[in-house]
Design a protein around this motif. Structure first.
Motif, PDB file in Angstrom:
ATOM      1  N   THR A  64       0.903  -1.106  -0.035  1.00  0.00           N
ATOM      2  CA  THR A  64      -0.125  -0.061  -0.010  1.00  0.00           C
ATOM      3  C   THR A  64       0.771   1.319  -0.051  1.00  0.00           C
ATOM      4  O   THR A  64       0.373   2.443  -0.005  1.00  0.00           O
ATOM      5  N   ARG A  65       2.220   1.112  -0.024  1.00  0.00           N
ATOM      6  CA  ARG A  65       2.973   2.394   0.066  1.00  0.00           C
ATOM      7  C   ARG A  65       4.120   2.234  -0.839  1.00  0.00           C
ATOM      8  O   ARG A  65       4.424   1.222  -1.409  1.00  0.00           O
ATOM      9  N   THR A  66       4.832   3.259  -1.276  1.00  0.00           N
ATOM     10  CA  THR A  66       5.982   3.288  -2.172  1.00  0.00           C
ATOM     11  C   THR A  66       7.148   3.598  -0.984  1.00  0.00           C
ATOM     12  O   THR A  66       7.238   4.337  -0.047  1.00  0.00           O
ATOM     13  N   VAL A  67       7.734   2.278  -0.901  1.00  0.00           N
ATOM     14  CA  VAL A  67       8.697   2.017   0.219  1.00  0.00           C
ATOM     15  C   VAL A  67      10.096   2.517  -0.525  1.00  0.00           C
ATOM     16  O   VAL A  67      10.484   2.071  -1.560  1.00  0.00           O
ATOM     17  N   TRP A  68      10.651   3.621   0.427  1.00  0.00           N
ATOM     18  CA  TRP A  68      12.123   3.881  -0.186  1.00  0.00           C
ATOM     19  C   TRP A  68      13.056   3.457   1.069  1.00  0.00           C
ATOM     20  O   TRP A  68      12.913   3.671   2.239  1.00  0.00           O
ATOM     21  N   ALA A  69      14.101   2.518   0.697  1.00  0.00           N
ATOM     22  CA  ALA A  69      14.868   2.144   1.795  1.00  0.00           C
ATOM     23  C   ALA A  69      16.395   2.571   1.274  1.00  0.00           C
ATOM     24  O   ALA A  69      17.044   1.605   0.522  1.00  0.00           O
ATOM     25  N   PRO A  70      17.175   3.559   1.928  1.00  0.00           N
ATOM     26  CA  PRO A  70      18.543   3.917   1.293  1.00  0.00           C
ATOM     27  C   PRO A  70      19.553   3.023   2.072  1.00  0.00           C
ATOM     28  O   PRO A  70      19.249   2.378   3.076  1.00  0.00           O
ATOM     29  N   ASP A  71      20.537   2.780   1.369  1.00  0.00           N
ATOM     30  CA  ASP A  71      21.816   2.523   2.428  1.00  0.00           C
ATOM     31  C   ASP A  71      22.244   3.816   2.814  1.00  0.00           C
ATOM     32  O   ASP A  71      22.647   4.768   1.958  1.00  0.00           O
ATOM     33  N   LEU A  72      22.486   3.984   4.033  1.00  0.00           N
ATOM     34  CA  LEU A  72      22.853   5.316   4.554  1.00  0.00           C
ATOM     35  C   LEU A  72      24.329   5.643   4.196  1.00  0.00           C
ATOM     36  O   LEU A  72      25.179   4.516   3.740  1.00  0.00           O
ATOM     37  N   PRO A  73      24.829   6.976   4.064  1.00  0.00           N
ATOM     38  CA  PRO A  73      26.195   7.033   3.518  1.00  0.00           C
ATOM     39  C   PRO A  73      27.278   6.273   4.675  1.00  0.00           C
ATOM     40  O   PRO A  73      27.050   6.319   5.788  1.00  0.00           O
ATOM     41  N   GLY A  74      28.123   5.683   4.019  1.00  0.00           N
ATOM     42  CA  GLY A  74      29.087   4.893   4.442  1.00  0.00           C
ATOM     43  C   GLY A  74      28.512   3.597   4.882  1.00  0.00           C
ATOM     44  O   GLY A  74      29.281   2.688   5.816  1.00  0.00           O
ATOM     45  N   PHE A  75      27.556   3.095   4.451  1.00  0.00           N
ATOM     46  CA  PHE A  75      26.874   1.673   4.579  1.00  0.00           C
ATOM     47  C   PHE A  75      26.674   1.059   3.486  1.00  0.00           C
ATOM     48  O   PHE A  75      26.379   1.908   2.342  1.00  0.00           O
ATOM     49  N   GLY A  76      26.660  -0.183   3.282  1.00  0.00           N
ATOM     50  CA  GLY A  76      26.016  -0.823   1.812  1.00  0.00           C
ATOM     51  C   GLY A  76      26.755  -0.566   0.762  1.00  0.00           C
ATOM     52  O   GLY A  76      28.085  -0.432   0.399  1.00  0.00           O
ATOM     53  N   ASP A  77      25.529  -0.074  -0.236  1.00  0.00           N
ATOM     54  CA  ASP A  77      26.221   0.395  -1.603  1.00  0.00           C
ATOM     55  C   ASP A  77      26.691   1.842  -1.565  1.00  0.00           C
ATOM     56  O   ASP A  77      26.998   2.216  -2.543  1.00  0.00           O
ATOM     57  N   SER A  78      26.310   2.411  -0.668  1.00  0.00           N
ATOM     58  CA  SER A  78      26.553   4.170  -0.455  1.00  0.00           C
ATOM     59  C   SER A  78      28.073   4.377  -0.121  1.00  0.00           C
ATOM     60  O   SER A  78      28.500   3.649   0.858  1.00  0.00           O
ATOM     61  N   ASP A  79      28.422   5.384  -0.595  1.00  0.00           N
ATOM     62  CA  ASP A  79      29.890   5.716  -0.398  1.00  0.00           C
ATOM     63  C   ASP A  79      29.733   6.371   1.012  1.00  0.00           C
ATOM     64  O   ASP A  79      29.130   6.643   1.539  1.00  0.00           O
ATOM     65  N   ALA A  80      31.323   6.358   1.348  1.00  0.00           N
ATOM     66  CA  ALA A  80      31.171   7.030   2.870  1.00  0.00           C
ATOM     67  C   ALA A  80      31.745   8.513   2.674  1.00  0.00           C
ATOM     68  O   ALA A  80      32.748   8.736   2.081  1.00  0.00           O
ATOM     69  N   PRO A  81      31.065   9.777   3.002  1.00  0.00           N
ATOM     70  CA  PRO A  81      31.541  10.877   2.963  1.00  0.00           C
ATOM     71  C   PRO A  81      32.848  11.254   3.788  1.00  0.00           C
ATOM     72  O   PRO A  81      33.259  10.572   4.610  1.00  0.00           O
ATOM     73  N   ASP A  82      33.784  12.219   3.276  1.00  0.00           N
ATOM     74  CA  ASP A  82      34.698  12.476   4.139  1.00  0.00           C
ATOM     75  C   ASP A  82      34.311  12.926   5.578  1.00  0.00           C
ATOM     76  O   ASP A  82      33.118  13.362   5.909  1.00  0.00           O
ATOM     77  N   GLY A  83      35.240  12.714   6.628  1.00  0.00           N
ATOM     78  CA  GLY A  83      34.961  13.485   8.061  1.00  0.00           C
ATOM     79  C   GLY A  83      34.369  12.294   8.945  1.00  0.00           C
ATOM     80  O   GLY A  83      34.214  11.230   8.596  1.00  0.00           O
ATOM     81  N   ARG A  84      33.904  12.959  10.078  1.00  0.00           N
ATOM     82  CA  ARG A  84      33.329  12.061  11.057  1.00  0.00           C
ATOM     83  C   ARG A  84      32.115  11.647  10.686  1.00  0.00           C
ATOM     84  O   ARG A  84      31.251  12.431  10.108  1.00  0.00           O
ATOM     85  N   LEU A  85      31.721  10.333  10.818  1.00  0.00           N
ATOM     86  CA  LEU A  85      30.551   9.628  10.343  1.00  0.00           C
ATOM     87  C   LEU A  85      29.769   9.208  11.509  1.00  0.00           C
ATOM     88  O   LEU A  85      29.878   8.368  12.192  1.00  0.00           O
ATOM     89  N   ASP A  86      28.582  10.159  11.932  1.00  0.00           N
ATOM     90  CA  ASP A  86      27.807   9.627  13.050  1.00  0.00           C
ATOM     91  C   ASP A  86      26.170  10.267  12.530  1.00  0.00           C
ATOM     92  O   ASP A  86      26.140  10.849  11.594  1.00  0.00           O
ATOM     93  N   ALA A  87      25.479   9.869  13.492  1.00  0.00           N
ATOM     94  CA  ALA A  87      23.986  10.153  12.906  1.00  0.00           C
ATOM     95  C   ALA A  87      23.673  11.895  12.521  1.00  0.00           C
ATOM     96  O   ALA A  87      23.147  12.023  11.725  1.00  0.00           O
ATOM     97  N   ASP A  88      24.573  12.607  13.412  1.00  0.00           N
ATOM     98  CA  ASP A  88      24.338  14.173  13.208  1.00  0.00           C
ATOM     99  C   ASP A  88      24.788  14.632  11.780  1.00  0.00           C
ATOM    100  O   ASP A  88      24.420  15.526  11.260  1.00  0.00           O
ATOM    101  N   THR A  89      25.974  14.025  11.389  1.00  0.00           N
ATOM    102  CA  THR A  89      26.870  14.279  10.357  1.00  0.00           C
ATOM    103  C   THR A  89      26.400  13.728   9.186  1.00  0.00           C
ATOM    104  O   THR A  89      26.388  14.290   7.875  1.00  0.00           O
ATOM    105  N   LEU A  90      25.360  12.310   9.128  1.00  0.00           N
ATOM    106  CA  LEU A  90      24.772  11.682   8.090  1.00  0.00           C
ATOM    107  C   LEU A  90      23.270  12.270   7.752  1.00  0.00           C
ATOM    108  O   LEU A  90      22.987  12.457   6.739  1.00  0.00           O
TER     109      LEU A  90
END
Length: 291
Positions: A64-90
Motif C-alpha cells: 500500500t506504500r511506495t517504500v524507499w530504503a536507502p543505504d545510509l552514507p558509509g553503509f552498504g552500496d553508498s559511499d562514505a563521505p569524508d569526515g566524522r561519520l555519525d547520525a548528526d553528520t549523516l
C-alpha cells in the motif's frame, strides 16, 4: 532452508527494486531502493546494516506504500563521505536525498536503531511533508553506556568460521531467540556488516533524543522489545525516559531482541500499517502504553 535459496531470495527482492542515486556528501553517492506504489514511506536501517535490515518488512509495506530504503552514507552500496561519520553528520545528506527524490510529496519516516537517531535528527529539522515518525529500538536516551561486546572477523579463516562470528554477534546484540538466527539473518549480516565504514559512532551513548523530542513537528511512535540487549536490565528506566518523549504511542514487544522488525516481522508490520494509517491531526503529547 538452503543458503542458496536465501541468497536468491535477497537478490529477488533487490532485483524487484528501482534504484536511485543522490549525493551522500561531496563526491559521494547514496543509493536508494524503491518498491511498491502509494504514499511515500522512508525506512532507515541500523548500524552495521543496509536496506536488508528491512528484508522481512518491505513486501508487506509495499502493498500500500511506495517504500524507499536507502543505504545510509558509509553503509552498504553508498559511499562514505569524508569526515566524522555519525547520525548528526549523516542526517543532512539523507534529508537532502529525501528532498531530491520526493520533492513536495508528503512522507512517513521509520528509523531502526542508528537509523532511528538519523530519523529523529531529520524530524527535528521539521522538513516539509513529514507526516509521521516511527522509532524502532532507538537509543540515544542516556541509558546505553556500553553496547554488548561483539566478536571480530579478524582470524576467521574460512566460511564456517565467519558464519560462526556472524551468528555469535546476532545472538549477542540483535536477536533474542537463538532459533531465529536463521540463514537469512546470517546472510543479511554477512552482506551488510563488513561494509559498515561509519566506525566510532558515539551519539548512541548520549541522551540526544531528549532534546530532539521537543522539536518534532509530527506524531511520533516508539517500538522497543523487552529482551533488547541494550535495555533488558533497565526496562523501568526505559519506560521513565520514553514517557518524556511525547510519543503518541509506545509499544513494548515481548520475547524479541533489538532487531525486532526481523524477529517479530508480522507483528511489527501490523503495527506500522496501523500507525501509518492513523490521522495526523489528532492531539499529540499523550502516551498510550501497549506493553
Amino acid at each position: 532452508m538452503s543458503t542458496d535459496f536465501i541468497v536468491s531470495d535477497i537478490e529477488r527482492l533487490d532485483a524487484a527494486s528501482s534504484k536511485v542515486q543522490t549525493a551522500g556528501g561531496p563526491g559521494a553517492k547514496m543509493i536508494w531502493r524503491r518498491w511498491g506504489a502509494g504514499p511515500a514511506l522512508v525506512l532507515l536501517h541500523g548500524g552495521a546494516g543496509s536496506w536488508m535490515h528491512w528484508i522481512r518488512n518491505i513486501e508487506a509495506l509495499a502493498r500500500t506504500r511506495t517504500v524507499w530504503a536507502p543505504d545510509l552514507p558509509g553503509f552498504g552500496d553508498s559511499d562514505a563521505p569524508d569526515g566524522r561519520l555519525d547520525a548528526d553528520t549523516l542526517a543532512p545528506y539523507v534529508l537532502d536525498g529525501i528532498k531530491q527524490i520526493l520533492g513536495q510529496q508528503r512522507f512517513d519516516l521509520v528509523g531502526f536503531s542508528f537509523g532511528g537517531l538519523v530519523s529523529a535528527l531529520i524530524a527535528a529539522e521539521r522538513p516539509a511533508g513529514l507526516e509521521r515518525l516511527v522509532l524502532i529500538s532507538v537509543a540515544g536516551l542516556g541509558l546505553v553506556t556500553q553496547p554488548p561486546q561483539l566478536k571480530s572477523m579478524r582470524g576467521a579463516q574460512n566460511a564456517d568460521e565467519r558464519e560462526e562470528v556472524f551468528r555469535s554477534n546476532l545472538n549477542a546484540l540483535m536477536l533474542f531467540d537463538k532459533a531465529r538466527v536463521d540463514d537469512l539473518a546470517i546472510a543479511v549480516q554477512e552482506r551488510s556488516a563488513p561494509r559498515d565504514r561509519a566506525k566510532g559512532r558515539t551519539l548512541v551513548l548520549t541522551d540526544i533524543m531528549l532534546g530532539l523530542s521537543a522539536q518534532w513537528p509530527c506524531p511520533v511512535y516508539g517500538v522497543w522489545a523487552r529482551q533488547d540487549a541494550l535495555y533488558r536490565d533497565q526496562l523501568d528506566s526505559l519506560m521513565r525516559v520514553t514517557d518524556t518523549l511525547g510519543l503518541r504511542e509506545r509499544v513494548i514487544l515481548d520475547d524479541a531482541g533489538h532487531w525486532v522488525q526481523y524477529e517479530c516481522a508480522e507483528e511489527v508490520n501490523d503495527l506500522l500499517v496501523r500507525f501509518l494509517n492513523e490521522p495526523v491531526a489528532q492531539e499529540q503529547g499523550r502516551v498510550t502504553n501497549a506493553e
